[in-house]
Design a protein around this motif. Sequence first.
Motif, short mmCIF file in Angstrom:
data_model
loop_
_atom_site.label_atom_id
_atom_site.label_comp_id
_atom_site.label_asym_id
_atom_site.label_seq_id
_atom_site.Cartn_x
_atom_site.Cartn_y
_atom_site.Cartn_z
N ARG A 180 0.84 -1.21 0.00
CA ARG A 180 0.00 0.00 0.00
C ARG A 180 0.86 1.25 0.00
N LEU A 181 1.96 1.18 0.76
CA LEU A 181 2.87 2.32 0.86
C LEU A 181 4.20 1.93 0.22
N GLY A 182 4.90 2.87 -0.42
CA GLY A 182 6.20 2.59 -1.00
C GLY A 182 6.08 1.69 -2.22
N MET A 183 5.58 2.23 -3.31
CA MET A 183 5.27 1.45 -4.51
C MET A 183 6.48 0.72 -5.08
N THR A 184 7.68 1.24 -4.86
CA THR A 184 8.86 0.63 -5.47
C THR A 184 9.43 -0.50 -4.62
N PHE A 185 8.83 -0.76 -3.47
CA PHE A 185 9.39 -1.78 -2.58
C PHE A 185 8.61 -3.08 -2.67
N GLN A 186 9.26 -4.16 -2.24
CA GLN A 186 8.60 -5.46 -2.27
C GLN A 186 7.74 -5.64 -1.00
N LEU A 187 6.65 -6.40 -1.17
CA LEU A 187 5.73 -6.62 -0.04
C LEU A 187 6.37 -7.55 0.99
N PRO A 188 6.37 -7.16 2.27
CA PRO A 188 6.89 -8.07 3.30
C PRO A 188 5.96 -9.28 3.50
N VAL A 189 6.52 -10.47 3.45
CA VAL A 189 5.78 -11.71 3.72
C VAL A 189 6.53 -12.46 4.82
N ILE A 190 5.82 -12.84 5.87
CA ILE A 190 6.43 -13.63 6.94
C ILE A 190 5.96 -15.06 6.78
N TYR A 191 6.91 -16.00 6.75
CA TYR A 191 6.52 -17.40 6.73
C TYR A 191 6.75 -17.98 8.12
N ALA A 192 5.68 -18.48 8.74
CA ALA A 192 5.77 -19.06 10.08
C ALA A 192 5.00 -20.37 10.10
N GLY A 193 5.38 -21.29 9.18
CA GLY A 193 4.68 -22.56 9.08
C GLY A 193 5.65 -23.74 9.21
N ASN A 194 5.19 -24.87 8.72
CA ASN A 194 5.96 -26.13 8.75
C ASN A 194 7.42 -25.88 8.35
N LYS A 195 8.35 -26.20 9.23
CA LYS A 195 9.74 -25.88 8.93
C LYS A 195 10.29 -26.70 7.76
N GLU A 196 9.65 -27.82 7.48
CA GLU A 196 10.11 -28.64 6.36
C GLU A 196 9.70 -28.05 5.01
N ALA A 197 8.83 -27.04 5.05
CA ALA A 197 8.42 -26.41 3.79
C ALA A 197 9.17 -25.09 3.56
N GLN A 198 10.05 -24.73 4.48
CA GLN A 198 10.72 -23.43 4.39
C GLN A 198 11.46 -23.24 3.06
N GLU A 199 12.19 -24.27 2.64
CA GLU A 199 13.02 -24.14 1.44
C GLU A 199 12.15 -23.94 0.20
N ARG A 200 11.09 -24.72 0.11
CA ARG A 200 10.24 -24.61 -1.09
C ARG A 200 9.45 -23.31 -1.09
N VAL A 201 9.02 -22.85 0.09
CA VAL A 201 8.32 -21.55 0.16
C VAL A 201 9.29 -20.44 -0.24
N SER A 202 10.54 -20.57 0.21
CA SER A 202 11.55 -19.57 -0.12
C SER A 202 11.78 -19.53 -1.63
N ASP A 203 11.85 -20.72 -2.28
CA ASP A 203 12.04 -20.76 -3.73
C ASP A 203 10.93 -20.02 -4.47
N VAL A 204 9.71 -20.14 -3.95
CA VAL A 204 8.56 -19.52 -4.63
C VAL A 204 8.51 -18.01 -4.41
N LEU A 205 8.85 -17.57 -3.18
CA LEU A 205 8.56 -16.17 -2.82
C LEU A 205 9.77 -15.25 -2.72
N LYS A 206 10.99 -15.79 -2.64
CA LYS A 206 12.14 -14.93 -2.31
C LYS A 206 12.40 -13.83 -3.34
N ASP A 207 12.12 -14.10 -4.63
CA ASP A 207 12.39 -13.07 -5.64
C ASP A 207 11.25 -12.08 -5.83
#
Length: 599
Positions: A180-207
């Motif tokens: 909503r604020l700061g159009m040139t910035f990326q949206l902050p997303v916090i992942y706080a779920g199954n730790k075994e899914a961290q790597e795959r969630v990171s692959d999808v969202l990190k960029d």
Amino acid sequence: MINDLNVIVATDCGSTTTKAILIEKKSNEYRQTYRGEAPTTVESPFEDVTRGVLNAFAELEELSGRKILDGEKIITPARGNTGVDIYISTSSAGGGLQMMVAGVVKTMSAQSAQKAALGAGAIVMDVIASNDKRLPHEKIERIRDLRPDMILLSGGTDGGTVSHVVELAEFIGAANPRPRLGMTFQLPVIYAGNKEAQERVSDVLKDKTALKITDNLRPVLEKENLGPARQEIQNLFLEHVMAHAPGYKKLMSWTGVPIMPTPGAVGEMIQTVARKGDINVVGVDIGGATTDVFSVFDGVFNRTVSANFGMSYSISNVIAETGIENIIKWLPFEIDEADICNRIKNKMIRPTTIPQLLEDLKLEHAIAREALKLSFEQHKALAVGLKGVQKQKDISETFDRVGEEETLIKMNKLDLIVGSGGVLSHAPRRAQAMMMMIDAFQPQGITMIAVDSIFMMPHLGVLSTINEKAATEVFEKDCLIYLGTCLSLTNSGKYGAQCLDCVITYSDGKKRNDLLLYGEIKVFELGEGEKAEVEVTPARQFDLGVGKGQKITKEVTGGVVGLVIDARGRPLDLDCRKVKEPMDKVLSKWNMAFDAYPN
């Protein structure tokens, strides 16, 4: 913990006004001494929140005689009548922190994520879940349209499902939401779920997003771990949301500790009070657009925000939700439905107006009762034990209703209700605020009721994180106005039946005996801070929270209204067929008992 603070200046940058208070240590105790207020300047034409803060400081300087500013710089530390030791602030300007949360199961991980976001002071715009019955394109469109400040993604216990969590991450990635604020910035997303899914969630969202990974907020079904996710929300609130709001970068450089979201700070204060007194507390802040409810029961904190219930911008939503007949039932005079609608619409389009007629005031108080009641019902529905946990039940529990079984809010264990917001804090008579809270919350057993005098709980909440002693001293001496103790029945009976006898023994030895019929409410004199012993004996079919017909003897504390004994039963029923006399007469009797309105 910072202890050597003698002069503290604190602000709360609200959507409409910026409120500054000065707290000084005098004779070894902290007191709130002066207060300044100025319009918030986060929107155009100023677009700089610090202008409003400086204006509020200017009023403080004028009233206190203390020089706080050197140009636009805060003078620290305090020396004599110049400067302050620390400046702290909260903020809800620009709509506060607006979040979306996502989880695999709506009533389990998604609900835990919702609690984490609300507890951190956010408004939850929507809850996305794998089982919410919406199609993938609908979820993606929803994320894209709402443009939240932040998303909290959770799901799966550690070692549990991975595919559903990754699917949710893919929805977020496909939506590619812009903040909503700061159009040139990326949206902050916090992942706080199954730790075994961290790597795959990171692959999808990190960029595509500013992804932060923290501990699972529901590592096992039986346990929530909301602290790390809440802390990450607070950090990202400062780094991303606040840093991009107009003027906040400068404001953050002035404060001695991180700026907190206003509701988060109020929640912090409620938790401090509950912890310090080892009591169960419910707090409410009823505003123009939203109503926040906070509770701490047996050490478990919950907060909900009813985004559509308020006393001005959202006043029509209250009527739409409860029905106009539920407003009329609180009015001790005849009034046409169309007339009520016109008055309500006027309030909505002119939100800063205050009642000019006694009838308008009574109407406003009737709507406040329903807004508070609806918000509290929503709170009770969310403040529940963990779903998905298998429990052993005995035969008696099988017959309890599910809602009563699951909610953590036990009214007969509630020690303190704190009300805040214009309609409660600024009611022309304190008795009106007490009546509204008793009618809306319907406490059972013995409960103290108080109001926040000038809405300084946010300031004190952030102060409690650095100096708990200062925050609690000011809270007890300057912030809270104790209205009095309310002693109520926990069950219902026949209207007019002899209900209870009471003996009040005052500290000077004087005694007062009285009896109440079912349906009556009485106010007894007991001044602020005064103690008295109350012995109440209910008739055998009535219950004061310790069993039918069981006598209770307790020491109670008075307040500016006094000691209230409420024999109207629970749940409070305003059905005129049961009371067997015109309801307007009954309401007038209750109002007269409190001396709530002029005759």
